[in-house]
Write an enzyme that holds these catalytic residues in place. Structure first.
Site, short mmCIF file in Angstrom:
data_model
loop_
_atom_site.label_atom_id
_atom_site.label_comp_id
_atom_site.label_asym_id
_atom_site.label_seq_id
_atom_site.Cartn_x
_atom_site.Cartn_y
_atom_site.Cartn_z
N TYR A 52 27.75 80.18 -1.13
CA TYR A 52 28.71 79.13 -0.81
C TYR A 52 28.69 78.84 0.69
O TYR A 52 29.02 79.71 1.50
CB TYR A 52 30.12 79.52 -1.24
CG TYR A 52 30.31 79.59 -2.75
CD1 TYR A 52 29.38 79.04 -3.63
CD2 TYR A 52 31.44 80.21 -3.30
CE1 TYR A 52 29.56 79.11 -5.00
CE2 TYR A 52 31.63 80.28 -4.67
CZ TYR A 52 30.68 79.73 -5.52
OH TYR A 52 30.87 79.79 -6.88
N VAL A 226 35.15 64.50 -11.52
CA VAL A 226 36.42 65.00 -12.05
C VAL A 226 36.97 64.00 -13.05
O VAL A 226 36.95 62.79 -12.82
CB VAL A 226 37.42 65.21 -10.89
CG1 VAL A 226 38.79 65.62 -11.42
CG2 VAL A 226 36.89 66.26 -9.92
N PHE A 227 37.47 64.48 -14.18
CA PHE A 227 38.00 63.57 -15.20
C PHE A 227 39.42 63.12 -14.90
O PHE A 227 39.87 62.09 -15.40
CB PHE A 227 37.93 64.21 -16.60
CG PHE A 227 38.71 65.49 -16.76
CD1 PHE A 227 40.09 65.48 -16.91
CD2 PHE A 227 38.05 66.72 -16.77
CE1 PHE A 227 40.80 66.67 -17.07
CE2 PHE A 227 38.75 67.90 -16.92
CZ PHE A 227 40.13 67.88 -17.07
#
Length: 306
Positions: A52, A226-227
């Site tokens: 990351y 993203v939904f």
């Protein structure tokens, strides 16, 4: 914050895990505020990985907090290793051991509570992994171990040689990436939903007391977006907003509660650096949807029942 047992370990942990993947572009002051506020609301479990930010997320985390031994004892730190970005996956003993040393140095801590193997290495020699885990445990550098993105057979192969139980399996799961439950709902059906892409890993983990950690819980596809609030999911967002009004919370909280409603006691790994959204997810730990509401949300996302 609801507490659950992490696998078969003695650790009692929050159901919400704070994912630290996006910390690289945050200031140390922003990171400190996020972490301390999360801890004040019971979310003291932090998920890292050595890739990351190329390691920057772990370094910024410790720098932003000024991680003292007293503060360290109040949190659960988890990191992952095994991915060499764009090159290969590496579960060799040498790679695991050197990766953990790097993680500990960047996090400025003497030990990890949990180490996960990040993605399956097809050249894995489980005997080597076992040697690495034994050495890490004996030295006190890692207390508990787990995997990420592994199916039942891969887990069983590894466990044949390990002296430690695997306490967690991190898998992508959410309303718009619901294969873990869809393959169970469509068993014996001649449709795409009945295709098992995970080897029934959800049931396997329940049977073997391995905690599932749901990553990218608000994404659809593989990092396609993203939904929440997305015009591609009008019916789903209407249902989430309807239930958010009923429970006097947010659509984010309802979407998180959908995951945590499953009796497997799934942990949700957040990815947000937005403090308001993070606190909404924390609230969801104490929100229990009805069975009918859970299925309503599942169907609103475009899923079907046979």
């Amino acid at each position: 914050m609801k507490q659950i047992q992490l696998g078969t370990s003695p650790l009692m942990v929050p159901q919400v895990v704070v994912g630290c993947m996006r910390m690289a572009d945050r200031t140390t002051a922003q990171i400190e505020k996020l972490v301390r506020t999360a801890m004040e609301h019971g979310a003291n479990y932090f998920d890292h990985a050595d890739i990351y930010g190329g390691g920057a997320c772990e370094s910024l985390f410790s720098k932003g907090l000024g991680l003292t031994p007293a503060l360290r004892e109040k949190m659960v730190l988890q990191s992952k290793c095994g991915i060499c970005p764009g090159v290969m996956y590496d579960f060799s003993k040498e790679h695991i051991l050197s990766s953990v040393d790097g993680i500990l140095k960047r996090l400025n801590t003497e030990y990890l509570d949990v180490l996960l193997l990040h993605r399956p290495d097809m050249l894995m020699e489980p005997e080597e992994v076992a040697e690495a885990f034994d050495r890490l445990e004996a030295s006190g550098k890692v207390r508990y171990f787990g995997v990420s993105n592994q199916n039942p057979m891969q887990i069983q192969l590894l466990e044949k040689y390990l002296n430690q139980p695997l306490v967690a399996n991190q898998l992508q799961f959410g309303i718009a990436h619901a294969g873990l439950v869809t393959e169970g709902i469509h068993v014996n059906m001649l449709d795409d939903g009945g295709i098992s892409r995970t080897g029934s890993v959800l049931d396997f983990c329940r049977l073997h007391e391995i905690t599932i950690q749901a990553w990218s819980p608000f994404q659809y596809g593989f990092f396609e977006g993203v939904f929440l609030g997305n015009e591609k999911f009008p019916e789903l967002n209407r249902k989430l907003e309807e239930l958010a009004q009923k429970y006097q919370t947010t659509s984010t909280a309802i979407a998180a509660a959908w995951i945590m409603r499953h009796p497997a006691n799934i942990q949700i790994v957040t990815g947000t650096m937005d403090l308001t959204r993070l606190l909404s997810i924390c609230e969801a730990s104490d929100l229990r949807l009805t069975r009918e509401e859970w299925y309503q949300i599942y169907l609103a996302a475009g899923n079907t029942l046979p």
